[in-house]
Design a protein around this motif. Structure first.
Motif, PDB file in Angstrom:
ATOM      1  N   PHE A 160      -1.465   1.237   8.609  1.00 51.50           N
ATOM      2  CA  PHE A 160      -0.408   1.078   7.612  1.00 51.50           C
ATOM      3  C   PHE A 160       0.771   1.984   7.944  1.00 51.50           C
ATOM      4  O   PHE A 160       0.568   3.117   8.390  1.00 51.50           O
ATOM      5  N   PRO A 161       1.998   1.526   7.724  1.00 54.59           N
ATOM      6  CA  PRO A 161       3.159   2.412   7.904  1.00 54.59           C
ATOM      7  C   PRO A 161       3.130   3.526   6.863  1.00 54.59           C
ATOM      8  O   PRO A 161       2.464   3.415   5.831  1.00 54.59           O
ATOM      9  N   ILE A 162       3.883   4.595   7.129  1.00 57.77           N
ATOM     10  CA  ILE A 162       3.805   5.795   6.303  1.00 57.77           C
ATOM     11  C   ILE A 162       4.183   5.546   4.854  1.00 57.77           C
ATOM     12  O   ILE A 162       3.665   6.184   3.937  1.00 57.77           O
ATOM     13  N   ARG A 163       5.080   4.572   4.594  1.00 56.76           N
ATOM     14  CA  ARG A 163       5.509   4.309   3.215  1.00 56.76           C
ATOM     15  C   ARG A 163       4.503   3.443   2.449  1.00 56.76           C
ATOM     16  O   ARG A 163       4.730   3.115   1.297  1.00 56.76           O
ATOM     17  N   GLU A 164       3.401   3.071   3.084  1.00 55.26           N
ATOM     18  CA  GLU A 164       2.367   2.282   2.419  1.00 55.26           C
ATOM     19  C   GLU A 164       0.987   2.929   2.518  1.00 55.26           C
ATOM     20  O   GLU A 164       0.048   2.517   1.839  1.00 55.26           O
ATOM     21  N   ARG A 165       0.874   3.971   3.333  1.00 55.30           N
ATOM     22  CA  ARG A 165      -0.434   4.542   3.668  1.00 55.30           C
ATOM     23  C   ARG A 165      -1.104   5.196   2.461  1.00 55.30           C
ATOM     24  O   ARG A 165      -2.310   5.047   2.249  1.00 55.30           O
ATOM     25  N   GLY A 166      -0.337   5.938   1.654  1.00 55.11           N
ATOM     26  CA  GLY A 166      -0.914   6.589   0.485  1.00 55.11           C
ATOM     27  C   GLY A 166      -1.458   5.592  -0.514  1.00 55.11           C
ATOM     28  O   GLY A 166      -2.527   5.786  -1.095  1.00 55.11           O
ATOM     29  N   THR A 167      -0.718   4.498  -0.716  1.00 55.96           N
ATOM     30  CA  THR A 167      -1.166   3.454  -1.631  1.00 55.96           C
ATOM     31  C   THR A 167      -2.455   2.811  -1.122  1.00 55.96           C
ATOM     32  O   THR A 167      -3.402   2.583  -1.888  1.00 55.96           O
ATOM     33  N   ALA A 168      -2.491   2.522   0.182  1.00 56.14           N
ATOM     34  CA  ALA A 168      -3.681   1.898   0.762  1.00 56.14           C
ATOM     35  C   ALA A 168      -4.904   2.802   0.608  1.00 56.14           C
ATOM     36  O   ALA A 168      -5.990   2.347   0.236  1.00 56.14           O
ATOM     37  N   MET A 169      -4.735   4.099   0.870  1.00 53.08           N
ATOM     38  CA  MET A 169      -5.849   5.026   0.732  1.00 53.08           C
ATOM     39  C   MET A 169      -6.264   5.149  -0.728  1.00 53.08           C
ATOM     40  O   MET A 169      -7.452   5.282  -1.042  1.00 53.08           O
ATOM     41  N   GLY A 170      -5.290   5.122  -1.632  1.00 56.03           N
ATOM     42  CA  GLY A 170      -5.607   5.198  -3.054  1.00 56.03           C
ATOM     43  C   GLY A 170      -6.428   4.010  -3.520  1.00 56.03           C
ATOM     44  O   GLY A 170      -7.394   4.159  -4.269  1.00 56.03           O
ATOM     45  N   ILE A 171      -6.050   2.815  -3.049  1.00 57.07           N
ATOM     46  CA  ILE A 171      -6.800   1.608  -3.416  1.00 57.07           C
ATOM     47  C   ILE A 171      -8.220   1.686  -2.859  1.00 57.07           C
ATOM     48  O   ILE A 171      -9.197   1.396  -3.554  1.00 57.07           O
ATOM     49  N   LYS A 172      -8.333   2.132  -1.605  1.00 58.76           N
ATOM     50  CA  LYS A 172      -9.661   2.273  -0.994  1.00 58.76           C
ATOM     51  C   LYS A 172     -10.530   3.241  -1.783  1.00 58.76           C
ATOM     52  O   LYS A 172     -11.725   2.999  -2.001  1.00 58.76           O
ATOM     53  N   GLN A 173      -9.923   4.337  -2.255  1.00 55.07           N
ATOM     54  CA  GLN A 173     -10.673   5.385  -2.948  1.00 55.07           C
ATOM     55  C   GLN A 173     -11.106   5.006  -4.362  1.00 55.07           C
ATOM     56  O   GLN A 173     -11.901   5.711  -4.976  1.00 55.07           O
ATOM     57  N   THR A 174     -10.580   3.896  -4.900  1.00 54.38           N
ATOM     58  CA  THR A 174     -11.010   3.499  -6.247  1.00 54.38           C
ATOM     59  C   THR A 174     -12.475   3.079  -6.254  1.00 54.38           C
ATOM     60  O   THR A 174     -13.081   2.964  -7.328  1.00 54.38           O
ATOM     61  N   GLY A 175     -13.055   2.869  -5.080  1.00 56.06           N
ATOM     62  CA  GLY A 175     -14.481   2.548  -5.023  1.00 56.06           C
ATOM     63  C   GLY A 175     -15.345   3.635  -5.646  1.00 56.06           C
ATOM     64  O   GLY A 175     -16.417   3.351  -6.191  1.00 56.06           O
ATOM     65  N   VAL A 176     -14.881   4.883  -5.584  1.00 55.37           N
ATOM     66  CA  VAL A 176     -15.667   6.001  -6.123  1.00 55.37           C
ATOM     67  C   VAL A 176     -15.770   5.929  -7.650  1.00 55.37           C
ATOM     68  O   VAL A 176     -16.880   5.890  -8.192  1.00 55.37           O
ATOM     69  N   PRO A 177     -14.657   5.909  -8.394  1.00 56.48           N
ATOM     70  CA  PRO A 177     -14.788   5.820  -9.853  1.00 56.48           C
ATOM     71  C   PRO A 177     -15.358   4.491 -10.326  1.00 56.48           C
ATOM     72  O   PRO A 177     -16.068   4.443 -11.340  1.00 56.48           O
ATOM     73  N   LEU A 178     -15.068   3.400  -9.605  1.00 57.16           N
ATOM     74  CA  LEU A 178     -15.656   2.117  -9.985  1.00 57.16           C
ATOM     75  C   LEU A 178     -17.175   2.160  -9.823  1.00 57.16           C
ATOM     76  O   LEU A 178     -17.917   1.608 -10.633  1.00 57.16           O
ATOM     77  N   GLY A 179     -17.625   2.864  -8.771  1.00 56.87           N
ATOM     78  CA  GLY A 179     -19.068   3.047  -8.592  1.00 56.87           C
ATOM     79  C   GLY A 179     -19.665   3.873  -9.714  1.00 56.87           C
ATOM     80  O   GLY A 179     -20.781   3.596 -10.193  1.00 56.87           O
ATOM     81  N   GLY A 180     -18.923   4.910 -10.152  1.00 53.60           N
ATOM     82  CA  GLY A 180     -19.394   5.729 -11.266  1.00 53.60           C
ATOM     83  C   GLY A 180     -19.505   4.917 -12.550  1.00 53.60           C
ATOM     84  O   GLY A 180     -20.479   5.045 -13.303  1.00 53.60           O
ATOM     85  N   ALA A 181     -18.510   4.073 -12.779  1.00 56.76           N
ATOM     86  CA  ALA A 181     -18.539   3.219 -13.969  1.00 56.76           C
ATOM     87  C   ALA A 181     -19.701   2.224 -13.886  1.00 56.76           C
ATOM     88  O   ALA A 181     -20.391   1.972 -14.880  1.00 56.76           O
ATOM     89  N   ALA A 182     -19.917   1.670 -12.702  1.00 58.82           N
ATOM     90  CA  ALA A 182     -21.037   0.733 -12.530  1.00 58.82           C
ATOM     91  C   ALA A 182     -22.367   1.439 -12.755  1.00 58.82           C
ATOM     92  O   ALA A 182     -23.288   0.886 -13.366  1.00 58.82           O
ATOM     93  N   ALA A 183     -22.471   2.685 -12.264  1.00 57.29           N
ATOM     94  CA  ALA A 183     -23.705   3.447 -12.459  1.00 57.29           C
ATOM     95  C   ALA A 183     -23.962   3.709 -13.938  1.00 57.29           C
ATOM     96  O   ALA A 183     -25.100   3.636 -14.407  1.00 57.29           O
ATOM     97  N   ALA A 184     -22.892   4.023 -14.680  1.00 60.12           N
ATOM     98  CA  ALA A 184     -23.045   4.247 -16.113  1.00 60.12           C
ATOM     99  C   ALA A 184     -23.532   2.973 -16.808  1.00 60.12           C
ATOM    100  O   ALA A 184     -24.387   3.017 -17.692  1.00 60.12           O
ATOM    101  N   GLY A 185     -22.971   1.828 -16.386  1.00 62.35           N
ATOM    102  CA  GLY A 185     -23.409   0.558 -16.953  1.00 62.35           C
ATOM    103  C   GLY A 185     -24.861   0.249 -16.626  1.00 62.35           C
ATOM    104  O   GLY A 185     -25.620  -0.221 -17.480  1.00 62.35           O
ATOM    105  N   LEU A 186     -25.276   0.545 -15.391  1.00 64.82           N
ATOM    106  CA  LEU A 186     -26.663   0.314 -15.008  1.00 64.82           C
ATOM    107  C   LEU A 186     -27.602   1.237 -15.778  1.00 64.82           C
ATOM    108  O   LEU A 186     -28.727   0.863 -16.117  1.00 64.82           O
ATOM    109  N   GLY A 187     -27.109   2.468 -16.066  1.00 64.69           N
ATOM    110  CA  GLY A 187     -27.922   3.386 -16.851  1.00 64.69           C
ATOM    111  C   GLY A 187     -28.191   2.853 -18.239  1.00 64.69           C
ATOM    112  O   GLY A 187     -29.313   2.944 -18.760  1.00 64.69           O
TER     113      GLY A 187
END
Length: 212
Positions: free
Chosen positions: A1-28
């Motif tokens: 990704f070019p520099i003006r899009e790289r932070g956004t791309a990494m941010g979208i990729k990193q949403t897997g962590v909180p989404l996983g936490g939310a899914a874990a709470a639901g499974l609990g």
């Protein structure tokens, strides 16, 4: 990704962590009715499905030319000796410790401080994960579009905001302090739990492209 899009791309990729936490709470919550064994089978099935999907992706292996061991050691020395990367790693260690403590003790703290019960404490954890999912994308967008790729400004703002919000947790208690606890849980998710995409983008940008 070019520099003006790289932070956004990494941010979208990193949403897997909180989404996983939310899914874990639901499974609990689901586990209360089904028991833990069926939950593990569900998780195993989802994992197998994800792995199978990855097998269908087109990947290309890069071949290293020449003295592989010598090149790797030289690259390693260059990366370890990079002052900016070292500072980013030290910062990341502090942020990671704060995030770990926040998620580990949030529900216990909210339950004990507000006397509102475990249900409310779980709600605060959910708000924290929601804030984290929003923050990871938002900070990436801000660093790309507003700060023009300067990730460190965002890191400073995240650290400053998180420090203020953590200190404000002293005011959480019964009565009106219950609402404050929920608000601060979301705001801390938006800050201390949202730094990873910026840190990873900044780390990649701290070295030459060949060392990324």
């Amino acid at each position: 990704f070019p520099i003006r899009e790289r932070g956004t791309a990494m941010g979208i990729k990193q949403t897997g962590v909180p989404l996983g936490g939310a899914a874990a709470a639901g499974l609990g919550a689901l586990g209360a009715g089904l028991g833990w064994q069926p939950i593990l089978w569900i998780v195993a099935g989802l994992t197998l499905g994800g792995g199978t999907l990855c097998l269908s992706l087109d990947g290309h292996r890069s071949e290293r030319q020449g003295g592989a061991v010598r090149d790797v050691l030289a690259d390693f020395r260059e990366v370890v000796g990079n002052r900016n990367l070292t500072l980013l790693n030290c910062t990341g260690g502090v942020f990671s410790a704060a995030q770990g403590a926040f998620f580990t003790y949030l529900t216990l703290f909210v339950r004990d401080a507000t006397h509102a019960g475990l249900t409310f404490a779980s709600l605060c954890l959910g708000l924290a994960h929601a804030g984290s999912a929003c923050g990871r994308i938002a900070w990436g967008l801000v660093s790309d579009r507003v700060f023009e790729g300067r990730r460190k400004i965002g890191m400073v703002l995240i650290g400053t905001g998180a420090s203020l919000f953590l200190i404000s947790m002293l005011a959480v208690g019964p009565g009106w302090g219950v609402g404050l606890g929920a608000l601060l849980a979301f705001l801390l998710g938006l800050t201390i739990a949202s730094y990873a995409g910026l840190l990873q983008a900044a780390s990649v940008e701290a070295v030459e492209v060949r060392l990324a």
